[in-house]
Scaffold this motif. Structure first.
Motif, short mmCIF file in Angstrom:
data_model
loop_
_atom_site.label_atom_id
_atom_site.label_comp_id
_atom_site.label_asym_id
_atom_site.label_seq_id
_atom_site.Cartn_x
_atom_site.Cartn_y
_atom_site.Cartn_z
N PHE A 4 57.45 -35.58 -3.54
CA PHE A 4 57.06 -35.17 -2.19
C PHE A 4 58.27 -35.00 -1.28
CE2 PHE A 4 53.11 -37.42 -3.54
CZ PHE A 4 52.31 -36.29 -3.60
N ILE A 5 59.26 -35.86 -1.46
CA ILE A 5 60.49 -35.73 -0.68
C ILE A 5 61.21 -34.44 -1.03
CG2 ILE A 5 62.77 -36.75 -0.27
CD1 ILE A 5 61.42 -39.50 -0.61
N ASN A 6 61.30 -34.13 -2.33
CA ASN A 6 61.96 -32.90 -2.75
C ASN A 6 61.20 -31.67 -2.26
OD1 ASN A 6 64.05 -34.17 -4.07
ND2 ASN A 6 62.97 -34.26 -6.02
N GLY A 10 62.69 -28.93 0.28
CA GLY A 10 62.64 -27.52 -0.09
C GLY A 10 61.93 -26.68 0.96
N LEU A 11 60.83 -27.20 1.51
CA LEU A 11 60.11 -26.47 2.57
C LEU A 11 60.94 -26.35 3.84
CD1 LEU A 11 56.48 -27.85 2.14
CD2 LEU A 11 57.33 -25.56 1.59
N LEU A 12 61.70 -27.40 4.17
CA LEU A 12 62.59 -27.31 5.33
C LEU A 12 63.65 -26.23 5.13
CD1 LEU A 12 63.14 -31.06 6.27
CD2 LEU A 12 62.00 -29.31 7.62
N ILE A 13 64.23 -26.19 3.95
CA ILE A 13 65.27 -25.18 3.66
C ILE A 13 64.67 -23.79 3.70
CG2 ILE A 13 66.81 -24.30 1.86
CD1 ILE A 13 67.29 -27.26 1.07
N LEU A 14 63.52 -23.59 3.06
CA LEU A 14 62.88 -22.27 3.08
C LEU A 14 62.45 -21.88 4.49
CD1 LEU A 14 60.72 -22.35 -0.17
CD2 LEU A 14 62.79 -21.02 0.27
#
Length: 60
Positions: A4-6, A10-14
């Motif tokens: 969930f952290i990953n 990933g969603l923050l980066i995208l």
């Protein structure tokens, strides 16, 4: 838990990439003078003369 952290990272980066692409796309759509860094302080009637003289870099 780390999955969930990953996914969150990933969603923050995208999300940031999407925001940056959208911002640059809208800036390109606004035109040469509106996309210029000097658009609020420009005293020249035509931004073409500034870009042609290479006084400022054109927005790519």
């Amino acid at each position: 838990m780390s999955l969930f952290i990953n996914i969150g990272i990933g969603l923050l980066i995208l999300g940031y990439v999407g925001f940056t692409v959208w911002k640059n796309f809208k800036k390109q759509q606004s035109g040469k003078c509106a996309g210029c860094v000097l658009n609020k302080h420009c005293t020249v009637k035509s931004c073409d003369s500034i870009v042609e003289k290479h006084e400022i870099p054109p927005y790519n």
